[in-house]
Design a protein around this motif. Structure first.
Motif, short mmCIF file in Angstrom:
data_model
loop_
_atom_site.label_atom_id
_atom_site.label_comp_id
_atom_site.label_asym_id
_atom_site.label_seq_id
_atom_site.Cartn_x
_atom_site.Cartn_y
_atom_site.Cartn_z
N LEU A 13 -18.55 7.98 -8.55
CA LEU A 13 -19.34 7.15 -7.50
C LEU A 13 -19.78 5.85 -8.42
O LEU A 13 -20.43 5.92 -9.63
CB LEU A 13 -20.45 7.87 -7.26
N SER A 14 -19.62 4.54 -7.76
CA SER A 14 -20.07 3.49 -8.59
C SER A 14 -20.78 2.63 -7.44
O SER A 14 -20.04 2.57 -6.33
CB SER A 14 -19.08 2.70 -9.25
N LYS A 15 -21.83 1.93 -7.96
CA LYS A 15 -22.28 0.93 -6.77
C LYS A 15 -22.61 -0.25 -7.72
O LYS A 15 -23.21 -0.11 -8.58
CB LYS A 15 -23.36 1.44 -6.11
N ARG A 16 -22.02 -1.54 -7.37
CA ARG A 16 -22.37 -2.72 -8.21
C ARG A 16 -23.00 -3.75 -7.15
O ARG A 16 -22.47 -3.72 -6.09
CB ARG A 16 -21.19 -3.42 -8.74
N TYR A 17 -23.92 -4.21 -7.61
CA TYR A 17 -24.66 -5.50 -6.81
C TYR A 17 -24.37 -6.64 -7.62
O TYR A 17 -24.97 -6.87 -8.69
CB TYR A 17 -26.25 -5.31 -6.64
N GLY A 18 -23.24 -7.40 -7.36
CA GLY A 18 -23.00 -8.69 -8.00
C GLY A 18 -22.50 -7.95 -9.48
O GLY A 18 -21.58 -7.29 -9.40
N SER A 19 -23.05 -8.60 -10.70
CA SER A 19 -22.53 -8.07 -11.87
C SER A 19 -23.42 -7.10 -12.11
O SER A 19 -23.18 -6.26 -13.34
CB SER A 19 -22.56 -9.44 -12.76
N PHE A 20 -24.47 -6.70 -11.30
CA PHE A 20 -25.31 -5.50 -11.94
C PHE A 20 -24.94 -4.17 -11.49
O PHE A 20 -24.47 -4.02 -10.03
CB PHE A 20 -26.92 -5.70 -11.32
N THR A 21 -24.55 -3.13 -12.35
CA THR A 21 -24.20 -1.77 -11.96
C THR A 21 -25.38 -1.01 -11.84
O THR A 21 -26.00 -0.54 -12.65
CB THR A 21 -23.43 -1.36 -12.87
N ALA A 22 -25.75 -0.50 -10.29
CA ALA A 22 -26.67 0.22 -9.95
C ALA A 22 -26.47 1.75 -10.46
O ALA A 22 -27.04 2.52 -10.93
CB ALA A 22 -27.19 0.00 -8.82
#
Ligand SMILES: Nc1ncnc2c1ncn2[C@@H]1O[C@H](COP(=O)(O)OP(=O)(O)OP(=O)(O)O)[C@@H](O)[C@H]1O
Ligand SMILES: [Mg+2]
Lengths: 366, 281
Positions: A13-22
Motif C-alpha cells: 500500500l502506497s499513498k502519494r500527495y504530489g511528490s510527498f509520500t505519506a
C-alpha cells in the motif's frame, strides 16, 4: 454479536500527495479476531492507512484485501466497517439512541429489530440510561462509548479506531483502555486501532505495527517489539532506552564483546546468529529498568561506575540519570520500594546489567 | 451586589449619547408616523378600518406577501445550492466563489434594476434570443409585471441568503459527513439526514432575513413593476407624495413595521437572531 471477525491484508500500500509520500509500500496481515495497533509519531501515515482501509482515501498503489477479496475500489458505505473517528464525530442533532440507530436505519432495518439492537449495543457499553441524551450532554468518556456502540451495532466486518482515547485525561484513558480490551474479547471482532501513545499500544494489542515516515518499520507482538527492537527508532519510540556505541573486540558463539571507550561490554546473542566481524561498530539498546545498582561485593556481566546527576521520584519508582565516563549519561529506573539507596545528586554509584539485558539494534536509515 | 450594579450603570452611561441620538432621529419620527396614522385626516381608527374594507389596500398587501414569499423561496433555493457548493469547495476556490457572490452587493440597486429591464423588455436580449431560435413567435411579457419584480428581487436577495447559510454550513464538521458514509449512508442520505438538518438554522435565518428585507423593497419593484404591480413601499410613497393621503400612507407604514417586528418575535423563539444579523456567525 457472535459472528467472527474478518482477516484483512494490505499489499504494497502506497499513498502519494504530489511528490510527498505519506504511505510507502506497507504490507501487513491482520488475522481474524486480532487487535492490531498502528503506532507511530505524528505525520507517520497512520490515519492515511486507516482511511485507505475504510475507503475514504484511494491508495496510489497497492491493494486492500478482506478475506482475500480485493476491496480497494469499494466505496466506504459498501465496506461494512465500523469506524470510531478521532473526536468521535457523533451527530449533534440526534440523541444517543438515534446516533446508534443510524447505521441500522440506513440499512433499512425494521423498527422492532432496530430497537432491540440499539438497546443491546447501549447495554454493551453500559449507556442504557443515557439513550435520550444529546451527545453534548455527555462526558468525553461517555461520548467515546457512544461512538463505539454506533460502530459495533451493525455487526461490522472490522472495527477501525482512530486515536479513540486521545481526547481523554490519563485516568479515564486507562479505564477505557481496559474496557476496550474487554469489549474486544467479548465481541470477538477484528480491531484496527491507531495511536501515538506507546503505552496504549502495548497494553491493548495482540500485534503492533510501528510506522515512521510512512514506512512499516517493525511489526509483532507487543512483548517481542519491546524486548527485541530491530532498529534504534523502535527501541526509542516504544518505551525508553539507553544507547551504547562500541566496536566489536571478541566474537564467540552465543556472545560477543565490544569496547565502548575503555569499558568492555558483553552482549549475549543467539547461538546460531552470525558472528559480527571484528572492529565493526555496533549499537546496543539497554532499557533503564534492566540496569541494577550494585553493592560493593556484587558482580554482573557488565559493570560501570558513575555519579548521579539528576533523579526524580515517581511514586512507584525512581528515575535516575547517571553520568559515566565511557558510556555517557545512562538512564536507570528503580522500584522505590526496597531501593538499595536513597538517591542524591553527586552520589557515586556502580551500575550493572547482564549480557542478555541489552540488544543490538540497527541505526536508522535516515 | 451594589458594586456590580454600579459597574452596570457605568457601562450604560457610555452608550447614552448614542441612545439619545437614536431616540431623536429614529424612534421619534417613527412614533410621529404612528401618531399621524391615528390623527389624519381626523382622529380615530378609520385608516385602520380600510385594512378590512378597502379592496385596493388588501390587494397591495396580498401582492406584497405573494411576491415576498415567492422571492424568499427562490432566493433560498438558489442560495442554498450556491452555499452548498461554496461550503464544500477547496479554500482557494471558495474565496473566488465568495467574491463572486459579494460583487453584486457593491453595484447600485438602480443599475441592477435597469440592467434587468434591458434584458427582459420586449426587444431585450432574452426575447430576441428566444425568437431567433424559434422557440417563441411573439415576444413574452417578462417585465412590468410580477415576473419581472421577482427576477429582480431574487437577484438582489441571493447574496443575503447565501451568507447566513454558508456560515452555518461552515460550522458543520466534515468528519460527520465522512462518519455517516463510513456507517453505510449513501451520498444522498448523508445530505438529507446529516447535512440538511445541521444547516437548517442557517436556512431559517436566511429565510427570515430575506423575507423581512423583501417586505420593504421599493426601487426594484418600482422599476421592474412599471407602476402596474404595486408593493407596499411603493404604495406608501404614492399615498404620501402623490395623493397627499398621509393618514393612509402612515397606517400602511405602521402595519409594515408591526409585521416585521412580529416576524422577528416569532422567529426569535426558533433561531438565534444574532445569527440572522451576522454577529453570531
Ligand atoms: N490530503 C492531503 N494532502 C497532502 N498531504 C497530506 C494529506 N493528508 C495527509 N497528508 C500528509 O501525510 C502525512 C501523514 O498524515 P497522517 O494523517 O496519516 O498522519 P498521522 O500518522 O495520522 O499523524 P497524527 O498522529 O498527527 O494524526 C502527513 O505528513 C500529512 O501532512
Ligand atoms: Mg492521525
Amino acid at each position: 454479536m457472535s459472528a467472527a471477525g474478518h482477516a484483512l491484508a494490505l499489499q504494497g500500500l502506497s499513498k502519494r500527495y504530489g511528490s510527498f509520500t505519506a504511505v510507502d509500500d506497507v504490507s501487513l496481515r491482520i488475522e481474524r479476531g486480532q487487535f492490531l495497533t498502528l503506532l507511530g509519531p505524528s505525520g507517520s501515515g497512520k490515519t492515511t492507512i486507516l482511511m485507505c482501509i475504510a475507503g475514504f482515501v484511494a491508495p496510489t498503489a497497492g491493494a486492500v484485501l478482506l478475506d482475500n477479496r480485493d476491496i480497494t475500489a469499494l466505496p466506504p458505505e459498501k465496506r461494512d466497517f465500523g469506524m470510531v473517528f478521532q473526536g468521535y464525530a457523533l451527530f449533534p442533532h440526534m440523541s444517543v439512541a438515534e446516533n446508534v440507530a443510524f447505521p441500522l436505519r440506513v440499512r433499512r432495518m425494521g423498527a422492532a429489530e432496530r430497537e432491540a439492537k440499539v438497546r443491546a449495543a447501549l447495554d454493551l457499553v453500559q449507556l442504557e440510561r443515557f439513550a435520550d441524551r444529546r451527545p453534548s450532554q455527555l462526558s468525553g468518556g461517555q461520548q467515546q462509548r457512544v461512538a463505539l456502540a454506533r460502530a459495533l451495532v451493525f455487526d461490522p466486518a472490522l472495527l477501525l479506531l482512530d486515536e479513540p482515547l486521545s481526547a481523554l485525561d490519563k485516568k479515564l484513558r486507562a479505564e477505557l483502555q481496559d474496557e476496550l480490551k474487554a469489549l474486544h474479547r467479548r465481541v470477538g471482532r477484528t480491531f484496527v486501532n491507531v495511536t501515538h501513545d506507546q503505552e496504549e499500544a502495548l497494553s491493548l494489542s495482540d500485534r503492533v505495527a510501528i510506522l515512521n515516515h510512512g514506512k512499516l518499520v517493525q511489526e509483532g507482538a507487543p512483548a517481542a517489539l519491546y524486548e527485541a527492537p530491530r532498529t534504534r527508532f523502535v527501541a526509542d519510540f516504544l518505551g525508553k532506552s539507553n544507547f551504547l556505541h562500541g566496536t566489536v573486540r571478541e566474537a564467540h558463539p552465543g556472545a560477543f564483546a565490544i569496547a565502548a571507550g575503555g569499558t568492555r561490554l558483553v552482549q549475549a546473542v543467539d547461538r546460531d546468529a552470525p558472528r559480527p566481524a571484528l572492529s565493526m561498530p555496533v549499537l546496543l539498546s539497554l532499557r533503564p529498568e534492566k540496569i541494577a545498582l550494585l553493592a560493593e561485593e556484587d558482580t554482573a556481566d557488565n559493570t560501570v561506575e558513575g555519579r548521579i546527576v539528576t533523579w526524580s521520584y515517581l511514586g512507584a519508582g525512581f528515575a535516575i540519570s547517571v553520568a559515566t565516563e565511557d558510556l555517557g549519561l545512562l538512564r536507570v529506573t528503580l522500584p522505590s520500594w526496597g531501593a538499595p539507596i536513597a538517591p542524591a545528586e553527586g552520589m557515586p554509584v556502580r551500575l550493572g546489567w547482564s549480557a542478555a539485558a541489552s540488544v543490538p539494534v540497527a541505526e536508522d536509515a535516515d | 451586589m451594589a458594586a456590580a450594579a454600579q459597574r452596570q450603570t457605568g457601562w450604560w452611561l457610555l452608550i447614552l449619547p448614542a441612545f439619545l441620538l437614536m431616540t431623536a432621529f429614529y424612534v421619534a419620527p417613527i412614533l410621529q408616523v404612528l401618531t399621524i396614522s391615528f390623527t389624519e385626516p381626523q382622529p380615530g381608527l378609520q385608516n385602520y378600518e380600510r385594512l378590512f374594507t378597502s379592496e385596493s389596500v388588501q390587494r397591495v398587501i396580498w401582492t406584497t406577501l405573494r411576491i415576498c414569499t415567492i422571492t424568499t423561496a427562490l432566493a433560498l433555493l438558489l442560495g442554498y445550492a450556491l452555499a452548498y457548493r461554496i461550503a464544500l469547495a477547496e479554500d482557494r476556490v471558495r474565496r473566488w466563489w465568495i467574491l463572486a457572490v459579494l460583487v453584486p452587493l457593491w453595484i447600485s440597486v438602480l443599475v441592477r434594476a435597469f440592467a434587468w429591464v434591458t434584458l427582459l423588455r420586449r426587444q431585450g436580449l432574452v426575447n430576441q434570443t428566444l425568437m431567433e431560435t424559434g422557440i417563441i413567435a411573439e415576444p413574452l411579457q417578462l417585465v412590468w409585471n410580477e415576473f419581472g419584480i421577482v427576477v429582480g428581487m431574487v437577484h438582489y436577495m441571493v447574496p443575503y441568503a447565501v451568507l447566513p447559510m454558508l456560515a452555518s454550513m461552515r460550522e458543520i464538521d466534515p468528519r460527520l459527513l465522512a462518519a455517516a458514509r463510513g456507517l453505510g449512508a449513501s451520498r444522498f442520505t448523508v445530505f438529507s439526514r446529516i447535512f440538511l438538518p445541521l444547516s437548517a438554522p442557517g436556512l431559517i435565518a436566511a429565510g427570515v432575513l430575506v423575507f423581512i428585507f423583501s417586505l420593504g423593497f421599493y426601487i426594484t419593484p418600482a422599476i421592474l413593476g412599471g407602476g402596474k404591480t404595486l408593493m407596499v413601499a411603493e404604495w406608501i410613497s404614492l399615498q404620501i407624495l402623490d395623493l397627499i393621503r398621509w393618514g393612509l400612507g402612515t397606517m400602511m407604514a405602521t402595519v409594515l413595521v408591526v409585521a416585521i417586528l412580529t416576524t422577528l418575535a416569532i422567529f426569535s423563539r426558533v433561531v438565534d437572531l444574532r445569527r440572522v444579523f451576522g454577529s453570531g456567525a
